[in-house]
Design an enzyme around this catalytic site. Structure first.
Site, PDB file in Angstrom:
ATOM      1  N   HIS A 110     -17.999 -51.293 -31.564  1.00  0.00           N
ATOM      2  CA  HIS A 110     -18.462 -50.978 -32.940  1.00  0.00           C
ATOM      3  C   HIS A 110     -19.715 -51.231 -33.201  1.00  0.00           C
ATOM      4  CE1 HIS A 110     -13.954 -52.204 -33.068  1.00  0.00           C
ATOM      5  NE2 HIS A 110     -14.003 -51.480 -33.802  1.00  0.00           N
TER       6      HIS A 110
ATOM      7  N   HIS B  53     -15.999 -55.604 -31.511  1.00  0.00           N
ATOM      8  CA  HIS B  53     -16.757 -55.595 -30.435  1.00  0.00           C
ATOM      9  C   HIS B  53     -17.716 -54.622 -30.072  1.00  0.00           C
ATOM     10  CE1 HIS B  53     -14.736 -51.913 -29.496  1.00  0.00           C
ATOM     11  NE2 HIS B  53     -13.709 -52.408 -29.716  1.00  0.00           N
TER      12      HIS B  53
ATOM     13  N   GLU C  93     -16.079 -42.439 -29.565  1.00  0.00           N
ATOM     14  CA  GLU C  93     -15.401 -41.460 -28.843  1.00  0.00           C
ATOM     15  C   GLU C  93     -14.238 -41.890 -27.897  1.00  0.00           C
ATOM     16  OE1 GLU C  93     -17.926 -38.985 -26.474  1.00  0.00           O
ATOM     17  OE2 GLU C  93     -18.886 -38.117 -27.699  1.00  0.00           O
TER      18      GLU C  93
ATOM     19  N   ASP D  77     -11.605 -43.212 -29.264  1.00  0.00           N
ATOM     20  CA  ASP D  77     -10.502 -42.617 -29.960  1.00  0.00           C
ATOM     21  C   ASP D  77     -10.802 -40.937 -30.071  1.00  0.00           C
ATOM     22  OD1 ASP D  77      -8.817 -45.048 -30.338  1.00  0.00           O
ATOM     23  OD2 ASP D  77     -10.439 -45.474 -31.724  1.00  0.00           O
TER      24      ASP D  77
HETATM   25  O1  PAF Z   1     -10.516 -46.036 -35.537  1.00  0.00           O
HETATM   26  C1  PAF Z   1     -10.174 -47.139 -36.263  1.00  0.00           C
HETATM   27  O2  PAF Z   1     -10.476 -48.029 -36.224  1.00  0.00           O
HETATM   28  C2  PAF Z   1      -9.228 -46.481 -37.629  1.00  0.00           C
HETATM   29  O3  PAF Z   1      -8.348 -45.453 -37.117  1.00  0.00           O
HETATM   30  C3  PAF Z   1     -10.443 -46.204 -38.578  1.00  0.00           C
HETATM   31  C4  PAF Z   1     -11.162 -44.923 -38.505  1.00  0.00           C
HETATM   32  C5  PAF Z   1     -11.233 -47.205 -39.004  1.00  0.00           C
HETATM   33  C6  PAF Z   1      -9.484 -45.689 -39.906  1.00  0.00           C
HETATM   34  O4  PAF Z   1      -8.377 -46.818 -40.387  1.00  0.00           O
END
Ligand code: PAF
Length: 280
Positions: A37, A34, A148, A150
């Site tokens: 990203h 989305h 951020e 996550d």
């Molecule tokens: O944040 C994510 O999408 C995932 O935890 C990652 C960093 C791609 C690892 O699988």
């Protein structure tokens, strides 16, 4: 844009780039891409000669099989978006390619990986460290880009980078929000239109709490009580923590950086949403 499925092909492609003196940016993802990203990919494209985006739904970080099964899979649309963002390489391996043998390595970086998501989802950050360390080894990037959204994941990955001596720079990129304030997430596609409206209250209430001028405990209680009073939302945890170590704080002068991290169940399925707010 090259779409590569094999580690050996990725490595020889990147070796050729490095011989030309090109810098490499890596954006690890699990697909279902989305705007959040896309912002990471655009930033990597602007800062590196070559941007590699990995798309791999990593089974070892899911402690709940149902969660893994219902995770959206949208490879074709993902590749279209990545092409538009200017990524040069998509690395989309199979599970067998990444884990020909079970990965038995264990990582432990308390308190960053043992609190909040670490406590709620045992093994989650171990799985994240397993896949991210593999991706760093395969690509040997100059920079790795993480959202951020996550927040805790970035803190854990920074500890792992220091521990294992990876040379790359970790670039943390701000949360991208919908107009309503809802943090963009692949899981949002699982929400109904009504649930999206409901979910926007999470950030609204956290933002309100910035202006309370209250103690840490009062701020905590305000956020939890106000969100829980909304039908269809239920707070799993709200922790006000040191922004670097993620250890709990009990007063505002206990750390230079303080963040509130929240997880809320939304709707009847229910969908688990995470978000955070910076207090200082
Ligand atoms: O944040 C994510 O999408 C995932 O935890 C990652 C960093 C791609 C690892 O699988």
């Amino acid at each position: 844009m090259l779409i590569i499925h094999k580690i050996s092909e990725l490595q020889s492609q990147l070796q050729a780039e490095r011989q030309k003196g090109h810098t490499i940016g890596l954006v690890p993802t699990m697909g279902a891409l989305h705007e959040g990203h896309a912002s990471l990919v655009r930033r990597s494209v602007s800062e590196n000669d070559v941007t590699v985006v990995s798309i791999f739904l990593n089974p070892t970080q899911f402690n709940d099989k149902a969660d893994l099964e219902r995770y959206p899979r949208t490879l074709e649309a993902d590749c279209q978006l990545l092409e538009k963002c200017g990524a040069q390489i998509v690395f989309a391996p199979s599970v067998e390619e990444i884990y020909p043998e079970p990965d038995t390595r264990s990582f432990s970086y308390p308190p960053t990986d043992s609190v909040m998501e670490g406590a709620m989802r045992p093994g989650h950050f171990n799985g994240v460290c397993q896949i991210v360390s593999k991706l760093f080894s395969y690509t040997d990037p100059d920079r790795g880009y993480f959202g951020e959204k996550d927040y805790q994941q970035i803190a854990v990955i920074k500890r792992m980078v220091t521990d294992l001596g990876f040379k790359l720079q970790i670039i943390s990129c701000p949360v991208i929000r919908e107009e309503s304030g809802l943090a963009r997430s692949s899981r949002n596609t699982l929400l109904t239109a009504d649930e999206r409206v409901l979910a926007a209250n999470i950030y609204r209430v956290m933002k309100e709490s910035l202006a309370l001028n209250a103690s840490v405990q009062q701020t905590h209680d305000y956020v939890v009580d106000t969100i829980n009073a909304i039908d269809g939302l239920e707070v799993q945890y709200f922790s006000i923590v040191d922004g670097d170590t993620l250890a709990d704080v009990s007063s505002w002068d206990e750390a230079d950086s303080i963040v509130g991290c929240i997880t809320v169940f939304c709707g009847s399925k229910p969908i688990r949403l995470i978000d955070h707010i910076r207090y200082k």
